[in-house]
Motif scaffolding. Structure first.
Motif, short mmCIF file in Angstrom:
data_model
loop_
_atom_site.label_atom_id
_atom_site.label_comp_id
_atom_site.label_asym_id
_atom_site.label_seq_id
_atom_site.Cartn_x
_atom_site.Cartn_y
_atom_site.Cartn_z
N UNK A 47 40.29 25.44 44.23
CA UNK A 47 39.43 26.54 43.86
C UNK A 47 38.56 26.96 44.92
N UNK A 48 38.27 26.09 45.76
CA UNK A 48 37.28 26.46 46.99
C UNK A 48 37.45 27.94 47.53
N UNK A 49 38.86 28.38 47.40
CA UNK A 49 39.02 29.55 48.01
C UNK A 49 38.98 30.82 47.30
N UNK A 50 38.52 30.38 45.87
CA UNK A 50 38.28 31.47 44.78
C UNK A 50 36.72 31.22 44.38
N UNK A 51 35.97 30.66 45.30
CA UNK A 51 34.39 30.46 45.11
C UNK A 51 33.76 31.86 44.87
N UNK A 52 34.26 32.87 45.53
CA UNK A 52 33.47 34.08 45.72
C UNK A 52 34.23 35.16 44.38
N UNK A 53 35.07 34.67 44.00
CA UNK A 53 36.02 35.54 42.74
C UNK A 53 35.09 35.67 41.53
#
Length: 312
Positions: free
Chosen positions: A203-209
């Motif tokens: 989920x670290x890759x989705x933090x700005x989503x």
């Protein structure tokens, strides 16, 4: 070395029943004496189980083999040995071959230490690159590792077993957050003061989503309370009886007296044992449940009285 609540519970029980308790500096051992008998508590392990039963419970692969021989459903488990050990040299197929075969069959697998607990050093792998990373990380600290197919679990249950009976069952629910349609995932997590260490690293890759309004975002795939999951006590019902039956059969199969049996439920309702724990931990349960400390006291009291054959 122990949480305050846990020590308070043990000391209160001993005081209530005139049991002498002695602790030792720089150890996790508690010595309990009553009349001419002496028994021990080490960490969350009580002096009720045989050494063999405790070792079996703490060995996921051995537990799987034994339960499988009795026809008791348990999550499939394969043992991997560290390179350079005699066990590795005597293995017919390499660790990577075992993992690749499971990946080809199931798409995703779970790799963890053979004696893991609280979800520590547990990896979900969807590629051989993931597998190599997991093996490298775990082998630095552990001699034996196990690998299992990843199962999409809808519920996980913890059962508390003592001398042939189930004292308590609770359901574990994965941590989640509901999107508001305007805030990023990071903003949502910060607003809820959520511990970033507990979220699934993917989920670290989705933090700005920004997720659609009302969407339920699962923050972890592990059902451990120490990893952010919540718990709910299961009342007596058809499900409760099924869980009791499976847990009792499993605990009796390895000859253990006091333990927790973790059971998973799949979407089709199938129940399988995930693991048996010889250490009966209730620290997170005490913190989450309003009467958790009282319920933990009742369970630990039954265990301590059983050690000394004191009738309640």
């Amino acid at each position: 070395m122990y949480p305050k609540d846990y020590l308070e519970i043990i000391y209160e029980i001993c005081k209530k029943h005139s049991i002498c308790i002695t602790s030792f500096e720089n150890t996790s051992v508690l010595c309990l004496s009553y009349k001419k008998e002496r028994h021990f508590i080490w960490s969350r392990r009580f002096d009720l189980n045989s050494a063999i039963a405790s070792r079996l419970a703490d060995n996921k692969f051995e537990t799987y083999q034994l339960l499988q021989s009795y026809g008791i459903p348990m999550v499939e488990c394969h043992k991997l040995s560290r390179i350079g050990t005699e066990e590795y040299e005597n293995t017919a197929s390499s660790n990577l071959c075992v993992c690749k075969n499971l990946l080809d069959q199931h798409g995703t697998i779970v790799i963890k230490p053979n004696n893991s607990y609280e979800g520590k050093n547990v990896y979900r792998c969807s590629s051989m690159k993931d597998v190599e990373t997991a093996l490298y990380s775990i082998y630095s600290s552990y001699k034996f590792i196990v690998v299992s197919p990843y199962i999409k679990v809808i519920n996980e249950y913890r059962t508390f077993f003592l001398n042939g009976t189930i004292l308590l069952i609770y359901k574990k629910s994965l941590p989640y957050i509901i999107a508001d349609g305007k805030s990023t995932l990071m903003e949502l997590l910060v607003s809820k003061s959520y511990d970033f260490e507990m979220i699934n690293h993917q989920l670290y890759q989705e933090l700005s989503h920004i997720y659609p309004i009302g969407e339920k975002i699962l923050l972890n795939w592990k059902f451990n309370l120490s990893q952010g999951s919540s718990c709910q006590i299961i009342d007596k019902s058809d499900l409760y009886l099924k869980l009791c039956n499976l847990a009792i059969k499993s605990a009796n199969a390895i000859g253990i007296s006091f333990a927790t049996v973790d059971i998973i439920e799949e979407g089709n309702g199938k129940l399988s044992v995930l693991e048996i724990n010889s250490g009966v931990a209730m620290d997170q349960f005490i913190q989450q449940v309003p009467k958790g400390k009282l319920m933990a006291t009742q369970i630990y009291e039954k265990a301590i009285l059983s050690m000394f054959h004191i009738k309640q």
